[in-house]
Enzyme design. Sequence first.
Site, PDB file in Angstrom:
ATOM      1  N   GLY A  29       0.882  -1.172   0.000  1.00  0.00           N
ATOM      2  CA  GLY A  29       0.000   0.000   0.000  1.00  0.00           C
ATOM      3  C   GLY A  29       0.913   1.213   0.000  1.00  0.00           C
ATOM      4  O   GLY A  29       2.002   1.149   0.577  1.00  0.00           O
ATOM      5  N   TRP A 102     -10.116  -6.038  -3.333  1.00  0.00           N
ATOM      6  CA  TRP A 102     -11.210  -6.272  -2.389  1.00  0.00           C
ATOM      7  C   TRP A 102     -10.929  -5.340  -1.214  1.00  0.00           C
ATOM      8  O   TRP A 102     -10.280  -5.730  -0.248  1.00  0.00           O
ATOM      9  CB  TRP A 102     -11.217  -7.718  -1.903  1.00  0.00           C
ATOM     10  CG  TRP A 102     -11.473  -8.747  -2.958  1.00  0.00           C
ATOM     11  CD1 TRP A 102     -12.677  -9.316  -3.264  1.00  0.00           C
ATOM     12  CD2 TRP A 102     -10.521  -9.359  -3.841  1.00  0.00           C
ATOM     13  NE1 TRP A 102     -12.519 -10.227  -4.288  1.00  0.00           N
ATOM     14  CE2 TRP A 102     -11.215 -10.270  -4.662  1.00  0.00           C
ATOM     15  CE3 TRP A 102      -9.132  -9.206  -4.029  1.00  0.00           C
ATOM     16  CZ2 TRP A 102     -10.576 -11.039  -5.637  1.00  0.00           C
ATOM     17  CZ3 TRP A 102      -8.500  -9.965  -5.002  1.00  0.00           C
ATOM     18  CH2 TRP A 102      -9.217 -10.868  -5.795  1.00  0.00           C
ATOM     19  N   ASN A 167      -1.028  11.082  -4.892  1.00  0.00           N
ATOM     20  CA  ASN A 167      -1.552   9.763  -5.293  1.00  0.00           C
ATOM     21  C   ASN A 167      -3.045   9.718  -5.607  1.00  0.00           C
ATOM     22  O   ASN A 167      -3.831   9.119  -4.874  1.00  0.00           O
ATOM     23  CB  ASN A 167      -1.223   8.734  -4.213  1.00  0.00           C
ATOM     24  CG  ASN A 167       0.116   8.061  -4.472  1.00  0.00           C
ATOM     25  OD1 ASN A 167       0.658   8.160  -5.579  1.00  0.00           O
ATOM     26  ND2 ASN A 167       0.646   7.395  -3.465  1.00  0.00           N
ATOM     27  N   TYR A 168      -3.432  10.293  -6.719  1.00  0.00           N
ATOM     28  CA  TYR A 168      -4.861  10.334  -7.085  1.00  0.00           C
ATOM     29  C   TYR A 168      -5.287   9.033  -7.747  1.00  0.00           C
ATOM     30  O   TYR A 168      -4.688   8.605  -8.727  1.00  0.00           O
ATOM     31  CB  TYR A 168      -5.148  11.529  -8.001  1.00  0.00           C
ATOM     32  CG  TYR A 168      -6.567  11.521  -8.525  1.00  0.00           C
ATOM     33  CD1 TYR A 168      -7.639  11.513  -7.626  1.00  0.00           C
ATOM     34  CD2 TYR A 168      -6.838  11.471  -9.888  1.00  0.00           C
ATOM     35  CE1 TYR A 168      -8.940  11.472  -8.084  1.00  0.00           C
ATOM     36  CE2 TYR A 168      -8.146  11.440 -10.356  1.00  0.00           C
ATOM     37  CZ  TYR A 168      -9.186  11.430  -9.449  1.00  0.00           C
ATOM     38  OH  TYR A 168     -10.482  11.376  -9.895  1.00  0.00           O
ATOM     39  N   GLY A 228       8.356  10.952 -13.280  1.00  0.00           N
ATOM     40  CA  GLY A 228       8.668   9.658 -13.882  1.00  0.00           C
ATOM     41  C   GLY A 228      10.130   9.583 -14.294  1.00  0.00           C
ATOM     42  O   GLY A 228      11.019   9.957 -13.513  1.00  0.00           O
ATOM     43  N   ALA A 258       7.336   3.396  -7.337  1.00  0.00           N
ATOM     44  CA  ALA A 258       8.390   4.364  -7.690  1.00  0.00           C
ATOM     45  C   ALA A 258       8.232   5.620  -6.831  1.00  0.00           C
ATOM     46  O   ALA A 258       9.170   6.082  -6.180  1.00  0.00           O
ATOM     47  CB  ALA A 258       8.310   4.720  -9.170  1.00  0.00           C
ATOM     48  N   ASP A 260       6.448   5.984  -4.094  1.00  0.00           N
ATOM     49  CA  ASP A 260       6.495   5.684  -2.649  1.00  0.00           C
ATOM     50  C   ASP A 260       7.946   5.616  -2.168  1.00  0.00           C
ATOM     51  O   ASP A 260       8.287   6.117  -1.092  1.00  0.00           O
ATOM     52  CB  ASP A 260       5.815   4.337  -2.344  1.00  0.00           C
ATOM     53  CG  ASP A 260       4.426   4.227  -2.966  1.00  0.00           C
ATOM     54  OD1 ASP A 260       3.804   5.287  -3.205  1.00  0.00           O
ATOM     55  OD2 ASP A 260       3.971   3.087  -3.207  1.00  0.00           O
TER      56      ASP A 260
HETATM   57  N1  ADP Z   1      11.503   5.055 -16.035  1.00  0.00           N
HETATM   58  C1  ADP Z   1      12.110   5.595 -14.963  1.00  0.00           C
HETATM   59  N2  ADP Z   1      13.453   5.736 -14.939  1.00  0.00           N
HETATM   60  C2  ADP Z   1      14.093   6.291 -13.888  1.00  0.00           C
HETATM   61  N3  ADP Z   1      13.449   6.741 -12.786  1.00  0.00           N
HETATM   62  C3  ADP Z   1      12.111   6.625 -12.750  1.00  0.00           C
HETATM   63  C4  ADP Z   1      11.362   6.059 -13.825  1.00  0.00           C
HETATM   64  N4  ADP Z   1      10.047   6.087 -13.485  1.00  0.00           N
HETATM   65  C5  ADP Z   1       9.984   6.647 -12.268  1.00  0.00           C
HETATM   66  N5  ADP Z   1      11.219   6.988 -11.821  1.00  0.00           N
HETATM   67  C6  ADP Z   1      11.556   7.628 -10.521  1.00  0.00           C
HETATM   68  O1  ADP Z   1      10.470   7.476  -9.644  1.00  0.00           O
HETATM   69  C7  ADP Z   1       9.966   8.759  -9.259  1.00  0.00           C
HETATM   70  C8  ADP Z   1       8.468   8.662  -9.117  1.00  0.00           C
HETATM   71  O2  ADP Z   1       7.890   8.262 -10.337  1.00  0.00           O
HETATM   72  P1  ADP Z   1       6.535   8.882 -10.862  1.00  0.00           P
HETATM   73  O3  ADP Z   1       6.059   7.996 -11.956  1.00  0.00           O
HETATM   74  O4  ADP Z   1       6.739  10.298 -11.194  1.00  0.00           O
HETATM   75  O5  ADP Z   1       5.606   8.840  -9.560  1.00  0.00           O
HETATM   76  P2  ADP Z   1       4.412   7.841  -9.215  1.00  0.00           P
HETATM   77  O6  ADP Z   1       4.998   6.461  -9.194  1.00  0.00           O
HETATM   78  O7  ADP Z   1       3.969   8.266  -7.871  1.00  0.00           O
HETATM   79  O8  ADP Z   1       3.384   8.081 -10.254  1.00  0.00           O
HETATM   80  C9  ADP Z   1      10.446   9.719 -10.316  1.00  0.00           C
HETATM   81  O9  ADP Z   1      10.557  11.029  -9.795  1.00  0.00           O
HETATM   82  C10 ADP Z   1      11.789   9.116 -10.690  1.00  0.00           C
HETATM   83  O10 ADP Z   1      12.765   9.516  -9.744  1.00  0.00           O
HETATM   84 MG    MG Z   2       2.447   7.784  -6.737  1.00  0.00          MG
END
Ligand code: ADP
Ligand code: MG
Length: 314
Positions: A29, A102, A167-168, A228, A258, A260
């Site tokens: 979670g 669930w 986290n929406y 990301g 990622a 979290d």
């Molecule tokens: N493809 C990737 N390559 C490298 N780092 C990543 C990648 N995806 C996510 N991250 C890392 O994880 C963090 C959170 O990812 P993100 O997708 O923005 O958030 P969430 O998982 O909450 O949607 C990013 O700021 C980055 O540091």
């Molecule tokens: Mg997130």
Amino acid sequence: MNGAFWSVGECMLELRPQSNGTIIHAAAGDSYNTAVYLKRLAPALPVRYVSALGDDAMSILIRKHMRAERIDDSLVETRPGGTPGLYAIETDANGERRFAYWRAQSAARSMLAAAHLSQLEAGLAQCRALLLTGITLAILDDGRRTALLALAEKVRAAGGWVALDNNYRSALWDAATAAQWMDRATRACTHALFSFEDEAVLHGAGNSAQALQRIESLGVPEAALKLGAGGCLLGGAAVRTTVHVPAPEVQAVDTTAAGDSFNAGYLAQRLAGANAIRAAQFACTLAAAVVGHHGAIIPAHAMPPLPDTLSAEP
Ligand SMILES: Nc1ncnc2c1ncn2[C@@H]1O[C@H](COP(=O)(O)OP(=O)(O)O)[C@@H](O)[C@H]1O
Ligand SMILES: [Mg+2]
């Protein structure tokens, strides 16, 4: 490091059916994942999970997982007759993962009843940092949302931090309700650790700079907008100028947790005295390791160690 870290939310039992007919289980979670990573990074920091579970075998199993990660479960209330949320990860013939939940009746939704709130208020002086997320707010009713934000205000008034991850999840609440409560929570937090993708869905933000500006306009002292593979954008009055911190290049195999793990890396560094930029660099390093492995919680040996911040600070 004095005081404890409190993470509030719902920890579910994760079920992974195997091809031989057995099922592997784990606890997971968003708020729990962050708690696990933070405890591993800062073993001396007491990490307490705040929630409610039932008194059934699955709830007892979740507590066992928590204790195995040395998460303190004394602030997890037991609801007699209650049951926890569960989810299953199924992989179809093409290797695509599907999640089945669930959780609509989970005991976590009934946390923060009067006796639980009194217990939390009694221990509040020891709370150095409190973590809330959009999922935590989504599963609560309005009365509990109000009580949780009042608790956050008290932590902040006592000098503690209030970290918030947006986290929406559209399956848990409608966008208009979510937008309203997230803005209230954002005004109450000291550290906004938001995902740009979720922010764009909720508020239709065009680009990351605009999204960061919107968060800053709510008065957040410190913000990290997660992008990301693009790393993150740091802002807020305490950071002064907008700073982009890139993510290491990795082959992403599973992006679960990622964000979290980013939160845990960021907070572990900030709690140890690192500045926001160093904290974001380490958060990106940890999150890159997490996306490079399968599963929400990667093995401890696959995590980068927390840098020795204090001796590295100028
Ligand atoms: N493809 C990737 N390559 C490298 N780092 C990543 C990648 N995806 C996510 N991250 C890392 O994880 C963090 C959170 O990812 P993100 O997708 O923005 O958030 P969430 O998982 O909450 O949607 C990013 O700021 C980055 O540091
Ligand atoms: Mg997130």
